[in-house]
Scaffold this motif. Structure first.
Motif, PDB file in Angstrom:
ATOM      1  N   GLU A  38      50.035  45.751  39.948  1.00 15.60           N
ATOM      2  CA  GLU A  38      48.949  46.254  39.154  1.00 15.60           C
ATOM      3  C   GLU A  38      47.816  45.667  39.294  1.00 15.60           C
ATOM      4  OE1 GLU A  38      48.755  44.533  35.108  1.00 15.60           O
ATOM      5  OE2 GLU A  38      48.786  42.326  36.078  1.00 15.60           O
ATOM      6  N   VAL A  39      46.384  47.085  39.160  1.00 12.47           N
ATOM      7  CA  VAL A  39      45.084  46.101  38.663  1.00 12.47           C
ATOM      8  C   VAL A  39      45.214  45.944  38.296  1.00 12.47           C
ATOM      9  CG1 VAL A  39      42.742  47.308  39.636  1.00 12.47           C
ATOM     10  CG2 VAL A  39      44.951  48.483  41.022  1.00 12.47           C
ATOM     11  N   PHE A  40      44.390  44.760  37.785  1.00 11.97           N
ATOM     12  CA  PHE A  40      43.979  44.112  36.656  1.00 11.97           C
ATOM     13  C   PHE A  40      42.491  43.455  36.918  1.00 11.97           C
ATOM     14  CE2 PHE A  40      42.864  39.786  34.462  1.00 11.97           C
ATOM     15  CZ  PHE A  40      43.200  39.684  33.395  1.00 11.97           C
ATOM     16  N   GLY A  41      41.678  44.170  35.981  1.00 10.13           N
ATOM     17  CA  GLY A  41      40.291  44.007  35.808  1.00 10.13           C
ATOM     18  C   GLY A  41      40.114  42.838  35.179  1.00 10.13           C
ATOM     19  N   PHE A  42      38.956  42.447  35.443  1.00  8.64           N
ATOM     20  CA  PHE A  42      38.245  41.233  34.808  1.00  8.64           C
ATOM     21  C   PHE A  42      36.492  41.186  34.653  1.00  8.64           C
ATOM     22  CE2 PHE A  42      37.277  36.329  35.904  1.00  8.64           C
ATOM     23  CZ  PHE A  42      38.648  35.967  34.845  1.00  8.64           C
ATOM     24  N   VAL A  88      42.568  42.059  41.886  1.00  4.84           N
ATOM     25  CA  VAL A  88      41.911  41.824  40.801  1.00  4.84           C
ATOM     26  C   VAL A  88      40.930  42.257  41.218  1.00  4.84           C
ATOM     27  CG1 VAL A  88      41.283  39.861  39.788  1.00  4.84           C
ATOM     28  CG2 VAL A  88      43.272  39.953  40.111  1.00  4.84           C
ATOM     29  N   VAL A  89      39.774  43.015  40.415  1.00  2.00           N
ATOM     30  CA  VAL A  89      38.910  43.726  40.601  1.00  2.00           C
ATOM     31  C   VAL A  89      37.685  42.791  39.138  1.00  2.00           C
ATOM     32  CG1 VAL A  89      39.146  45.253  42.414  1.00  2.00           C
ATOM     33  CG2 VAL A  89      39.315  45.468  39.162  1.00  2.00           C
ATOM     34  N   SER A  90      36.723  42.047  39.853  1.00  2.00           N
ATOM     35  CA  SER A  90      35.801  42.319  38.311  1.00  2.00           C
ATOM     36  C   SER A  90      35.389  43.331  38.889  1.00  2.00           C
ATOM     37  CB  SER A  90      35.478  40.518  38.767  1.00  2.00           C
ATOM     38  OG  SER A  90      34.150  40.388  39.595  1.00  2.00           O
ATOM     39  N   SER A  91      34.278  43.058  37.427  1.00  2.00           N
ATOM     40  CA  SER A  91      32.866  44.689  36.984  1.00  2.00           C
ATOM     41  C   SER A  91      32.481  43.638  35.708  1.00  2.00           C
ATOM     42  CB  SER A  91      33.541  45.623  36.916  1.00  2.00           C
ATOM     43  OG  SER A  91      32.155  46.767  36.099  1.00  2.00           O
ATOM     44  N   HIS A  92      31.307  44.080  35.579  1.00  2.00           N
ATOM     45  CA  HIS A  92      30.692  44.038  34.544  1.00  2.00           C
ATOM     46  C   HIS A  92      30.279  45.514  33.726  1.00  2.00           C
ATOM     47  CE1 HIS A  92      27.319  45.200  36.993  1.00  2.00           C
ATOM     48  NE2 HIS A  92      26.798  45.802  36.351  1.00  2.00           N
ATOM     49  N   MET A 133      40.749  52.151  36.572  1.00  2.00           N
ATOM     50  CA  MET A 133      41.064  51.595  37.821  1.00  2.00           C
ATOM     51  C   MET A 133      42.299  50.491  37.888  1.00  2.00           C
ATOM     52  SD  MET A 133      38.440  49.887  40.982  1.00  2.00           S
ATOM     53  CE  MET A 133      37.643  49.545  39.870  1.00  2.00           C
ATOM     54  N   CYS A 134      41.754  50.271  36.184  1.00  2.00           N
ATOM     55  CA  CYS A 134      42.366  48.730  35.912  1.00  2.00           C
ATOM     56  C   CYS A 134      44.183  49.532  35.248  1.00  2.00           C
ATOM     57  CB  CYS A 134      41.742  47.969  36.145  1.00  2.00           C
ATOM     58  SG  CYS A 134      40.545  47.403  36.695  1.00  2.00           S
ATOM     59  N   ASP A 135      44.807  48.813  34.921  1.00  2.00           N
ATOM     60  CA  ASP A 135      46.134  48.644  34.448  1.00  2.00           C
ATOM     61  C   ASP A 135      45.988  48.021  32.978  1.00  2.00           C
ATOM     62  OD1 ASP A 135      47.973  50.692  35.815  1.00  2.00           O
ATOM     63  OD2 ASP A 135      47.754  48.694  37.502  1.00  2.00           O
ATOM     64  N   ARG A 136      45.426  46.868  33.315  1.00  2.00           N
ATOM     65  CA  ARG A 136      44.873  45.814  31.852  1.00  2.00           C
ATOM     66  C   ARG A 136      43.538  45.212  32.716  1.00  2.00           C
ATOM     67  NH1 ARG A 136      48.196  40.883  31.908  1.00  2.00           N
ATOM     68  NH2 ARG A 136      48.667  41.327  33.820  1.00  2.00           N
ATOM     69  N   VAL A 137      42.879  45.060  31.373  1.00  2.00           N
ATOM     70  CA  VAL A 137      41.592  44.104  31.992  1.00  2.00           C
ATOM     71  C   VAL A 137      41.685  42.906  31.515  1.00  2.00           C
ATOM     72  CG1 VAL A 137      40.097  45.832  32.423  1.00  2.00           C
ATOM     73  CG2 VAL A 137      41.023  45.253  29.962  1.00  2.00           C
ATOM     74  N   GLY A 138      41.078  41.074  31.602  1.00  2.00           N
ATOM     75  CA  GLY A 138      40.522  40.626  31.094  1.00  2.00           C
ATOM     76  C   GLY A 138      39.921  40.559  30.341  1.00  2.00           C
ATOM     77  N   GLN A 176      43.405  43.321  27.128  1.00  2.00           N
ATOM     78  CA  GLN A 176      44.045  44.262  26.663  1.00  2.00           C
ATOM     79  C   GLN A 176      45.245  45.547  28.084  1.00  2.00           C
ATOM     80  OE1 GLN A 176      42.605  47.054  23.526  1.00  2.00           O
ATOM     81  NE2 GLN A 176      42.262  44.934  22.716  1.00  2.00           N
ATOM     82  N   SER A 177      45.773  46.584  27.664  1.00  2.00           N
ATOM     83  CA  SER A 177      46.061  47.371  28.480  1.00  2.00           C
ATOM     84  C   SER A 177      45.076  48.016  27.881  1.00  2.00           C
ATOM     85  CB  SER A 177      47.474  47.561  28.486  1.00  2.00           C
ATOM     86  OG  SER A 177      47.381  48.496  27.306  1.00  2.00           O
TER      87      SER A 177
END
Ligand code: ATP
Ligand code: MG
Length: 304
Positions: free
Chosen positions: A32-36, A188-192, A200-205, A216-217
């Motif tokens: 998975e691609v997880f967004g931070f 894991v990718v971060s972004s503002h 890009m992401c499956d889920r974001v924190g 959330q997904s």
């Protein structure tokens, strides 16, 4: 559910008596691609620095593929490939020479693997050219190639699309998605920017003031919750009063009332207004952007 690749357990970070990260816990799965996601200063880079072993954790722990970064540091970080600050590349060397330079410092990287990652990031045609002739997107891909050389199970990228144009963003995005899918890698990718994470992401924190306020997904995020309806009515003051008395959440926007409602409540509200002799010119759903939802979420938590 898929296998856990990264696990943060009650991670906190204090620097000079200041609590920068507060009790952050989340998991990232293989494939998975997880967004931070969080605004400037939220604590993304700090958390990532702890995840890649560049910074000590004050309390809590991080496991990478089951290995604790506290008690099995080398094993844990051996599974991580990362770009944290801008990857240092030698601009007067070719892409290939840069990778070679790095490969020499890292045990166990074969010629074969070098060619493999070059192919993987799509730089085969340009790899023998000097880095100074590369676009920002190509440099970013070269950085990813470097991070991938030792076959990490987890790839962590701090703001990988920073400074890229829409085409460059798309290129990195498609590329990361296929890496996650085809190599079963946890990314894991971060972004503002939520708009970037969306595709890009499956889920974001979501992180704010050092706290993880929600995970959330992306799909749920898009479908989440109540809508807003715009009521163009007259007289507006009276309509506003009626809605407030009915305990509705309203906002005055451009001479119209925006009301938070579930769809099946719309007729009730219309009827209520009609009974009070309010003239209704238009009722329409206002689609919220993900950005709006995100801001809503973060302001709720701030108690604004
Ligand atoms: N070494 C340090 N000493 C003191 N404070 C620090 C240190 N590193 C980070 N901070 C503070 O911790 C908070 C989080 O910073 P961090 O760089 O993790 O945020 P970020 O989410 O990556 O922001 P950005 O989107 O701007 O990159 C900020 O208030 C920052 O000033
Ligand atoms: Mg940062």
């Amino acid at each position: 559910m898929s296998e856990i690749a990264v696990k943060l357990t009650n991670v906190s970070k204090e620097i000079s008596g200041k609590q920068i990260i507060k009790d952050v816990s989340f998991e990232v799965y293989k494939g998975e691609v997880f967004g931070f996601l969080g605004p400037n200063g939220a604590g993304k880079t700090t958390t990532i620095r702890m995840m890649v072993g560049l910074m000590n954790i004050t309390s809590g722990d991080i496991h990478i593929d089951g290995a604790s970064i506290k008690t099995e540091y080398e094993k844990a970080v051996s599974h991580v490939g990362a770009i944290v600050e801008n990857p240092e590349m030698y601009k007067f060397l070719t892409g290939y020479q840069n990778l070679l330079q790095y490969a020499r410092m890292t045990p166990g990287i074969t010629q074969e693997r070098l060619n493999e990652v070059i192919e993987l990031v799509g730089l085969t045609d340009r790899i023998k050219e000097k880095v100074k002739t590369y676009s920002l997107g190509m440099r970013q891909r070269l950085g990813i190639a470097q991070a991938l050389l030792h076959k990490p199970k987890v790839l962590i990228l701090d703001e990988p699309t920073n400074g890229l144009d829409p085409a460059g963003i798309r290129e990195i995005r498609d590329y990361l998605r296929s890496l996650a899918r085809e190599e079963e890698m946890a990314i894991v990718v971060s972004s503002h920017l939520l708009s970037e994470m969306e595709l890009m992401c499956d889920r974001v924190g979501i992180i704010q003031h050092g706290e993880l306020i929600d995970i959330q997904s992306i799909r749920d995020f898009i479908q989440d919750g109540v809508s807003s309806y715009q009521f163009s009515v007259s007289p507006i003051d009276r309509a506003q009063q009626i809605m407030v008395e009915a305990d509705l959440s309203i906002e005055l926007v451009d001479e119209a009332l925006h009301v938070e409602l579930e769809k099946d409540k719309v007729p009730e509200v219309v009827q209520m207004l009609v009974e009070e002799n309010i003239a209704i010119y238009e009722v329409k759903e206002v689609t919220k952007t993900l950005e709006d939802k995100f801001l809503e979420k973060t302001s709720q938590k701030r108690g604004v």
